[in-house]
Motif scaffolding. Structure first.
Motif, PDB file in Angstrom:
ATOM      1  N   TRP A 179      12.956  29.552 -44.997  1.00 25.59           N
ATOM      2  CA  TRP A 179      11.499  29.584 -44.851  1.00 25.59           C
ATOM      3  C   TRP A 179      10.865  30.123 -46.131  1.00 25.59           C
ATOM      4  CZ3 TRP A 179       9.493  28.148 -39.941  1.00 25.59           C
ATOM      5  CH2 TRP A 179       8.101  28.140 -39.856  1.00 25.59           C
ATOM      6  N   CYS A 429      11.454  21.948 -33.335  1.00 25.21           N
ATOM      7  CA  CYS A 429      10.975  23.221 -33.884  1.00 25.21           C
ATOM      8  C   CYS A 429      11.420  23.373 -35.342  1.00 25.21           C
ATOM      9  CB  CYS A 429      11.456  24.371 -33.012  1.00 25.21           C
ATOM     10  SG  CYS A 429      10.697  25.966 -33.411  1.00 25.21           S
ATOM     11  N   TYR A 430      12.059  24.512 -35.674  1.00 22.03           N
ATOM     12  CA  TYR A 430      12.298  24.809 -37.089  1.00 22.03           C
ATOM     13  C   TYR A 430      13.489  24.058 -37.665  1.00 22.03           C
ATOM     14  CZ  TYR A 430      16.225  28.244 -37.083  1.00 22.03           C
ATOM     15  OH  TYR A 430      17.440  28.862 -37.017  1.00 22.03           O
ATOM     16  N   THR A 458       7.493  20.594 -31.508  1.00 18.23           N
ATOM     17  CA  THR A 458       7.570  22.034 -31.694  1.00 18.23           C
ATOM     18  C   THR A 458       6.559  22.738 -30.819  1.00 18.23           C
ATOM     19  OG1 THR A 458       7.594  23.781 -33.374  1.00 18.23           O
ATOM     20  CG2 THR A 458       5.928  22.067 -33.623  1.00 18.23           C
ATOM     21  N   ASN A 459       6.734  24.039 -30.706  1.00 22.21           N
ATOM     22  CA  ASN A 459       5.804  24.896 -29.967  1.00 22.21           C
ATOM     23  C   ASN A 459       5.540  26.135 -30.817  1.00 22.21           C
ATOM     24  OD1 ASN A 459       4.265  26.312 -28.156  1.00 22.21           O
ATOM     25  ND2 ASN A 459       5.959  26.868 -26.812  1.00 22.21           N
ATOM     26  N   ASP A 460       4.434  26.116 -31.552  1.00 27.78           N
ATOM     27  CA  ASP A 460       4.076  27.235 -32.420  1.00 27.78           C
ATOM     28  C   ASP A 460       3.092  28.184 -31.751  1.00 27.78           C
ATOM     29  OD1 ASP A 460       5.703  26.183 -34.345  1.00 27.78           O
ATOM     30  OD2 ASP A 460       4.110  25.311 -35.549  1.00 27.78           O
ATOM     31  N   PHE A 463       2.908  32.013 -32.389  1.00 28.91           N
ATOM     32  CA  PHE A 463       2.435  32.631 -33.627  1.00 28.91           C
ATOM     33  C   PHE A 463       0.924  32.577 -33.803  1.00 28.91           C
ATOM     34  CE2 PHE A 463       6.691  30.768 -34.323  1.00 28.91           C
ATOM     35  CZ  PHE A 463       7.394  31.957 -34.291  1.00 28.91           C
ATOM     36  N   GLY A 468       1.787  31.085 -40.000  1.00 29.02           N
ATOM     37  CA  GLY A 468       3.040  30.500 -39.515  1.00 29.02           C
ATOM     38  C   GLY A 468       2.981  29.019 -39.227  1.00 29.02           C
ATOM     39  N   PRO A 469       2.073  28.536 -38.338  1.00 25.18           N
ATOM     40  CA  PRO A 469       2.018  27.103 -38.056  1.00 25.18           C
ATOM     41  C   PRO A 469       1.716  26.256 -39.278  1.00 25.18           C
ATOM     42  CG  PRO A 469       0.868  28.345 -36.359  1.00 25.18           C
ATOM     43  CD  PRO A 469       1.185  29.314 -37.464  1.00 25.18           C
ATOM     44  N   HIS A 472       4.860  26.024 -41.344  1.00 25.68           N
ATOM     45  CA  HIS A 472       5.803  25.140 -40.652  1.00 25.68           C
ATOM     46  C   HIS A 472       5.485  23.678 -40.956  1.00 25.68           C
ATOM     47  CE1 HIS A 472       8.180  24.468 -36.632  1.00 25.68           C
ATOM     48  NE2 HIS A 472       8.779  23.976 -37.686  1.00 25.68           N
ATOM     49  N   ALA A 491       2.886  19.224 -31.872  1.00 27.17           N
ATOM     50  CA  ALA A 491       2.968  20.668 -31.637  1.00 27.17           C
ATOM     51  C   ALA A 491       2.088  21.041 -30.454  1.00 27.17           C
ATOM     52  CB  ALA A 491       2.540  21.432 -32.879  1.00 27.17           C
TER      53      ALA A 491
END
Length: 556
Positions: A179, A429-430, A458-460, A463, A468-469, A472, A491
């Motif tokens: 990251w 996700c990541y 993904t599910n941000d 955050f 963060g999002p 990402h 997302a």
């Protein structure tokens, strides 16, 4: 031996010799720091460098940050034996990385507040402990550079070699966490990011260090060529990278005929509303958004996409819910959705759960699935050596699944078959932040069925409205450029987007809004990219070139 005159710095030109180089008083102060003052400035400069990451994208911040780091190394490495240079370089690099990652990853603390009654105690471990530990990679990189350190242009190559290799290790060791890799400082600009098609994120990282650290020589190298040459070369390299990107972009990419996507963004919070007892309301919310009328003159969606972990229950084991979802699809439509999936255990084993993507047709049949391969430590599972001990203390991973999620098979599951779509390179996700891990093992799918898109659900929501999002999204976007594939990203709370294989965002949603997005699917780049075929081979060559440059510069 006489003391250098005021306004001059000690520079080792040869063993036992000193060269007097005019420097600013500011530089004398930086290179003369010792002890906690040196480490404190390293921490602050690293934290300032985080402004080069999304959503700020201030590349000059990394220039200042790495220039200060070089000057700190100058003061620590001058006229010292190799092991001492290694140790002091390690301390400076660790402090720099600690500051950089603390400032860049503070938003991770938001996840500990979602269920604060259970996880608030661990917030310092995520916000301080993780950067503290990951800073060791930067320590190793700076320490390795210290072994080759000699004031001159060669030390810039030494820093690129050591820190570039350390960033690669950070992305691979202990499950990996790449990251905000330093190459992202270049990868936010549409022109500059095109270089990733050949050299990938880690190649951009080497370039970012070379470019941003080069101005350090303006104040510390005696001869004009050595003083101004690195900065001039860095400027030319940056311009050449931009010109290459501008030339590569060309006209808009064509779209895949007969495909119309609808990305559903329900904006479901990670709180009591997302509970199994609310399953009916949650399913109704997804169906209602999926059935919203299209804009006048636009075709009906052929494929509906729902985000990661769309349901707080196992839809594959709930026939009524599955039938309700299927009834919400129009003839010919298919749903691609994130969902938890359970698998019957072998005798004597517990039920295994997977974070999955399911393909559901209008007949209610699940035709294909993908199980997440790269799970989040402590988020989706507890690492093996700590599992039993932490559970004995009553602790668990963030996602409340008995025993945590199991990882999917690594070799064959990457490509997802969705009727009406080209083969899909699936990520959850990541998983989308890992360069070179988008396609199945072996770097390429069979020539008869190359992937036509990258899907990232993904599910941000964990955050909130933090960097963060946005970080990402930026990192997932670069995978499209590296592989020459369009990216479809759905997302839960945003940002959902469709991105063409050159990194252009063709459509996107705002953050933290309940909405949907209708868009065409851009076509893949025929023939792919150099990075897609050879992976990090160019990065390895760049490290070798930096080694040659560092050794040559040290001898001179």
């Amino acid at each position: 031996m006489t003391r250098p005159a005021e306004g001059y710095a000690r520079v080792s030109a040869a063993p036992g010799a000193l060269t007097r180089v005019p420097v600013s008083g500011f530089l004398r102060v930086i290179s003369g720091l010792t002890g906690w003052r040196r480490l404190g400035l390293a921490w602050l400069s690293g934290a300032f460098g985080a402004l080069a990451m999304p959503p700020f994208g201030a590349l000059p911040a990394l220039v200042v940050s790495l220039t200060v780091a070089v000057w700190l190394m100058d003061g620590a490495a001058a006229d010292r034996p190799a092991l001492r240079r290694l140790w002091l370089g390690f301390l400076i690099g660790w402090a720099w990385g600690f500051g950089y990652l603390t400032a860049g990853l503070w938003w991770l603390g938001q996840a500990f507040l979602v269920e604060a009654d259970e996880f608030l105690w661990a917030l310092p471990l995520g916000v301080i402990g993780l950067p503290f530990g990951l800073g060791l990679f930067y320590g190793a990189g700076f320490g390795a550079a210290g072994l080759l350190w000699r004031r001159g242009w060669g030390r810039i190559a030494a820093l690129a070699l050591g820190v570039g290799a350390a960033e690669w290790l950070r992305g691979h060791l202990f499950t990996g966490f790449p990251w905000n890799t330093l190459g992202m400082a270049l990868a936010q600009n549409l022109w500059l990011m095109q270089g990733a098609a050949g050299i990938g994120l880690y190649g951009l990282t080497v370039l970012a260090i070379l470019i941003c650290a080069a101005p350090a020589t303006l104040a510390t190298v005696p001869d004009p060529a050595g003083r101004f040459g690195p900065s001039a070369a860095a400027a030319l390299l940056l311009v050449a990278l931009a010109l290459f990107g501008a030339e590569r972009l060309g006209p808009p990419d064509p779209v895949v005929a007969g495909v119309r996507l609808r990305l559903v963004q329900p904006n479901l919070p990670q709180d009591a509303k997302f509970r199994p007892e609310n399953r009916a309301d949650i399913v109704d919310r997804y169906i209602e958004l999926s059935q919203r009328p299209v804009e006048a003159g636009q075709p009906e969606p052929t494929h509906i996409v729902w985000p990661e972990s769309a349901f707080p229950f196992l839809i594959q084991r709930d026939p009524d819910a599955l039938a309700k979802v299927a009834a919400g699809l129009k003839p010919g439509q298919h749903l691609v959705t994130g969902a938890a999936r359970a698998e019957e255990p072998l005798p004597g084993e517990r039920l295994r759960y997977f974070n999955a993507i399911l393909v559901i047709g209008p007949d209610g049949v699940i035709s294909d699935s993908y199980d997440k391969v790269h799970l989040v430590p402590f988020g989706e599972y507890l690492p093996g050596p700590l599992d039993a001990a932490l559970r004995a203390l009553g602790l668990r991973q963030f996602v409340a699944v008995p025993g945590g999620f199991s990882a999917g098979a690594r070799a064959a599951q990457r490509i997802l078959a969705v009727p009406g779509l080209p083969p899909v390179a699936a990520t959850i996700c990541y998983e989308a932040i890992f360069p070179g891990a988008i396609l199945p093992a072996g770097r390429a799918a069979p020539a008869s069925s190359p992937p036509g898109l990258i899907l990232n659900v993904t599910n941000d929501a964990w955050f909130g409205d933090t960097p963060g999002p946005r970080q990402h999204l930026a990192q997932a976007r670069l995978r499209a450029v590296e592989e020459g594939l369009p990216l479809v990203r759905d997302a839960n709370t945003g940002i959902s987007a469709v991105i063409d294989p050159h990194g252009r965002i063709t459509a996107q949603t705002p953050l933290d809004q309940e909405t949907w997005l209708d868009a065409d699917l851009p076509a893949r780049i025929v023939g792919g990219t150099l990075y897609g075929r050879f992976g990090d081979a160019a990065f390895a060559v760049m490290l070798a070139a930096c080694l040659v440059g560092a050794v040559t510069g040290r001898r001179r």
